[in-house]
Structure formats: C-alpha cells, structure tokens
Design a protein around this motif. Structure first.
Motif, PDB file in Angstrom:
ATOM      1  N   ALA A 150     -20.370  -2.498 -81.111  1.00 55.10           N
ATOM      2  CA  ALA A 150     -19.186  -3.336 -81.337  1.00 55.10           C
ATOM      3  C   ALA A 150     -18.067  -2.963 -80.369  1.00 55.10           C
ATOM      4  O   ALA A 150     -17.396  -3.851 -79.812  1.00 55.10           O
ATOM      5  N   GLN A 151     -17.865  -1.677 -80.155  1.00 53.22           N
ATOM      6  CA  GLN A 151     -16.832  -1.236 -79.211  1.00 53.22           C
ATOM      7  C   GLN A 151     -17.171  -1.693 -77.795  1.00 53.22           C
ATOM      8  O   GLN A 151     -16.299  -2.148 -77.045  1.00 53.22           O
ATOM      9  N   LEU A 152     -18.451  -1.580 -77.422  1.00 56.04           N
ATOM     10  CA  LEU A 152     -18.870  -1.986 -76.078  1.00 56.04           C
ATOM     11  C   LEU A 152     -18.641  -3.475 -75.864  1.00 56.04           C
ATOM     12  O   LEU A 152     -18.079  -3.893 -74.847  1.00 56.04           O
ATOM     13  N   ILE A 153     -19.017  -4.287 -76.840  1.00 56.84           N
ATOM     14  CA  ILE A 153     -18.820  -5.732 -76.710  1.00 56.84           C
ATOM     15  C   ILE A 153     -17.328  -6.075 -76.719  1.00 56.84           C
ATOM     16  O   ILE A 153     -16.880  -6.953 -75.976  1.00 56.84           O
ATOM     17  N   GLY A 154     -16.561  -5.359 -77.515  1.00 52.03           N
ATOM     18  CA  GLY A 154     -15.114  -5.574 -77.509  1.00 52.03           C
ATOM     19  C   GLY A 154     -14.494  -5.266 -76.152  1.00 52.03           C
ATOM     20  O   GLY A 154     -13.632  -6.008 -75.669  1.00 52.03           O
ATOM     21  N   LEU A 155     -14.951  -4.178 -75.534  1.00 57.80           N
ATOM     22  CA  LEU A 155     -14.443  -3.833 -74.194  1.00 57.80           C
ATOM     23  C   LEU A 155     -14.894  -4.851 -73.155  1.00 57.80           C
ATOM     24  O   LEU A 155     -14.128  -5.200 -72.248  1.00 57.80           O
ATOM     25  N   MET A 156     -16.122  -5.326 -73.288  1.00 55.99           N
ATOM     26  CA  MET A 156     -16.596  -6.370 -72.370  1.00 55.99           C
ATOM     27  C   MET A 156     -15.688  -7.588 -72.458  1.00 55.99           C
ATOM     28  O   MET A 156     -15.279  -8.148 -71.446  1.00 55.99           O
ATOM     29  N   THR A 157     -15.355  -7.984 -73.679  1.00 57.90           N
ATOM     30  CA  THR A 157     -14.492  -9.144 -73.882  1.00 57.90           C
ATOM     31  C   THR A 157     -13.126  -8.923 -73.249  1.00 57.90           C
ATOM     32  O   THR A 157     -12.575  -9.818 -72.608  1.00 57.90           O
ATOM     33  N   THR A 158     -12.609  -7.703 -73.395  1.00 59.41           N
ATOM     34  CA  THR A 158     -11.301  -7.383 -72.812  1.00 59.41           C
ATOM     35  C   THR A 158     -11.338  -7.451 -71.293  1.00 59.41           C
ATOM     36  O   THR A 158     -10.435  -8.012 -70.669  1.00 59.41           O
ATOM     37  N   PHE A 159     -12.379  -6.896 -70.681  1.00 62.16           N
ATOM     38  CA  PHE A 159     -12.398  -6.756 -69.225  1.00 62.16           C
ATOM     39  C   PHE A 159     -12.984  -7.945 -68.477  1.00 62.16           C
ATOM     40  O   PHE A 159     -12.544  -8.235 -67.362  1.00 62.16           O
ATOM     41  N   ILE A 160     -13.973  -8.621 -69.068  1.00 61.75           N
ATOM     42  CA  ILE A 160     -14.576  -9.738 -68.326  1.00 61.75           C
ATOM     43  C   ILE A 160     -14.358 -11.077 -69.014  1.00 61.75           C
ATOM     44  O   ILE A 160     -14.745 -12.110 -68.488  1.00 61.75           O
ATOM     45  N   GLY A 161     -13.746 -11.053 -70.189  1.00 58.58           N
ATOM     46  CA  GLY A 161     -13.418 -12.290 -70.887  1.00 58.58           C
ATOM     47  C   GLY A 161     -14.474 -12.693 -71.903  1.00 58.58           C
ATOM     48  O   GLY A 161     -15.632 -12.307 -71.828  1.00 58.58           O
ATOM     49  N   GLU A 162     -14.010 -13.482 -72.852  1.00 55.99           N
ATOM     50  CA  GLU A 162     -14.861 -13.933 -73.945  1.00 55.99           C
ATOM     51  C   GLU A 162     -16.017 -14.803 -73.463  1.00 55.99           C
ATOM     52  O   GLU A 162     -17.163 -14.628 -73.871  1.00 55.99           O
ATOM     53  N   SER A 163     -15.728 -15.720 -72.566  1.00 57.03           N
ATOM     54  CA  SER A 163     -16.745 -16.665 -72.104  1.00 57.03           C
ATOM     55  C   SER A 163     -17.877 -15.954 -71.361  1.00 57.03           C
ATOM     56  O   SER A 163     -19.054 -16.197 -71.633  1.00 57.03           O
ATOM     57  N   LEU A 164     -17.540 -15.062 -70.438  1.00 55.37           N
ATOM     58  CA  LEU A 164     -18.573 -14.350 -69.688  1.00 55.37           C
ATOM     59  C   LEU A 164     -19.339 -13.378 -70.580  1.00 55.37           C
ATOM     60  O   LEU A 164     -20.551 -13.224 -70.465  1.00 55.37           O
ATOM     61  N   THR A 165     -18.638 -12.740 -71.516  1.00 54.09           N
ATOM     62  CA  THR A 165     -19.303 -11.849 -72.462  1.00 54.09           C
ATOM     63  C   THR A 165     -20.323 -12.623 -73.281  1.00 54.09           C
ATOM     64  O   THR A 165     -21.473 -12.202 -73.438  1.00 54.09           O
ATOM     65  N   LEU A 166     -19.909 -13.761 -73.799  1.00 52.35           N
ATOM     66  CA  LEU A 166     -20.813 -14.590 -74.588  1.00 52.35           C
ATOM     67  C   LEU A 166     -22.012 -15.028 -73.750  1.00 52.35           C
ATOM     68  O   LEU A 166     -23.154 -14.996 -74.213  1.00 52.35           O
ATOM     69  N   GLN A 167     -21.779 -15.397 -72.502  1.00 56.81           N
ATOM     70  CA  GLN A 167     -22.875 -15.803 -71.625  1.00 56.81           C
ATOM     71  C   GLN A 167     -23.851 -14.643 -71.407  1.00 56.81           C
ATOM     72  O   GLN A 167     -25.064 -14.836 -71.458  1.00 56.81           O
ATOM     73  N   LEU A 168     -23.335 -13.438 -71.184  1.00 53.80           N
ATOM     74  CA  LEU A 168     -24.216 -12.278 -70.999  1.00 53.80           C
ATOM     75  C   LEU A 168     -25.020 -11.990 -72.259  1.00 53.80           C
ATOM     76  O   LEU A 168     -26.209 -11.663 -72.185  1.00 53.80           O
ATOM     77  N   LEU A 169     -24.384 -12.106 -73.423  1.00 51.57           N
ATOM     78  CA  LEU A 169     -25.097 -11.891 -74.679  1.00 51.57           C
ATOM     79  C   LEU A 169     -26.179 -12.937 -74.890  1.00 51.57           C
ATOM     80  O   LEU A 169     -27.292 -12.621 -75.306  1.00 51.57           O
ATOM     81  N   GLN A 170     -25.868 -14.186 -74.570  1.00 48.51           N
ATOM     82  CA  GLN A 170     -26.858 -15.248 -74.730  1.00 48.51           C
ATOM     83  C   GLN A 170     -28.001 -15.097 -73.736  1.00 48.51           C
ATOM     84  O   GLN A 170     -29.145 -15.414 -74.052  1.00 48.51           O
ATOM     85  N   ASN A 171     -27.714 -14.588 -72.532  1.00 49.40           N
ATOM     86  CA  ASN A 171     -28.778 -14.351 -71.558  1.00 49.40           C
ATOM     87  C   ASN A 171     -29.683 -13.201 -71.999  1.00 49.40           C
ATOM     88  O   ASN A 171     -30.887 -13.247 -71.809  1.00 49.40           O
ATOM     89  N   ALA A 172     -29.078 -12.169 -72.573  1.00 47.62           N
ATOM     90  CA  ALA A 172     -29.852 -11.004 -73.022  1.00 47.62           C
ATOM     91  C   ALA A 172     -30.668 -11.332 -74.272  1.00 47.62           C
ATOM     92  O   ALA A 172     -31.775 -10.831 -74.441  1.00 47.62           O
ATOM     93  N   TRP A 173     -30.108 -12.139 -75.154  1.00 53.42           N
ATOM     94  CA  TRP A 173     -30.770 -12.525 -76.400  1.00 53.42           C
ATOM     95  C   TRP A 173     -30.711 -14.036 -76.540  1.00 53.42           C
ATOM     96  O   TRP A 173     -29.865 -14.575 -77.258  1.00 53.42           O
TER      97      TRP A 173
END
Length: 111
Positions: free
Chosen positions: A72-95
C-alpha cells in the motif's frame, strides 16, 4: 502461494516498469521509502531490508502478513511521484484481470 511469495511477486511485477521509468536505483529508493513508512506503522517489519538489487530481505512467515502495508505504501508513493493515471496503467499492465473496483481510487480510467 505463501504470503512471502506473494509479497516478492508483487514487488517483482512492479520492479520492471518502475525500473524502466526511474532506473533500478529509482525503484530501490521508492521501495526503501515505502519500507521506512511501513516500519513506522508496523515495527514488526524492522527486520526487513531492501537489498542493493531491489529485492527484500528478512521476510518470513511471521511478518509476511504485514506485507500489504508495504505494498500500500509503495502504490501510494507511485501515485505521488508518477500520478494516479500512470500508476493505474502500470497496475493494470501487471495484473490485466484486476477489476477496476479492486483499485482504491475515486475514479478508475480505462486504458
């Protein structure tokens, strides 16, 4: 799959795209920061460390149940640094089969 294996799997799936964006050192720094924040919440994680290659050391069956805090902390930091949209895209690509409702965002954009 054990909790230890699940934590390692999540980190490995996120390592590839994040290392592409920020380099191996960038991924390691992000994971280290997530671990530092996690340790503030759960002192039981004090034995965990991030290896120079970005893998986790110190995981065991007793502490692995707290891995969700780290993720949860890692995903929260991803959202902070690369933005919600890109984080969501990376999560959807991984899963790819991850339902949009499983991602805790106020809105969920499609690809």
């Amino acid at each position: 799959m054990s909790d230890v294996q699940a934590i390692r799997s999540v980190c490995d799936k996120l390592r590839r795209p994040l290392a592409t964006l920020a380099g191996a050192a960038g991924f390691r720094s992000l994971l280290e920061r997530a671990l530092t924040l996690s340790k503030q919440e759960c002192q039981i994680l004090d034995a965990w460390e991030v290896e120079p290659n970005g893998s986790l050391r110190g995981l065991n069956g007793e502490t692995a149940q707290w891995g969700g805090v780290l993720i949860a902390q890692l995903i929260g930091l991803m959202t902070t640094f690369i933005g919600e949209s890109l984080t969501l895209q990376l999560l959807q690509n991984a899963w790819p089969n991850l339902p949009c409702s499983e991602v805790n965002y106020e809105r969920c954009e499609s690809k």
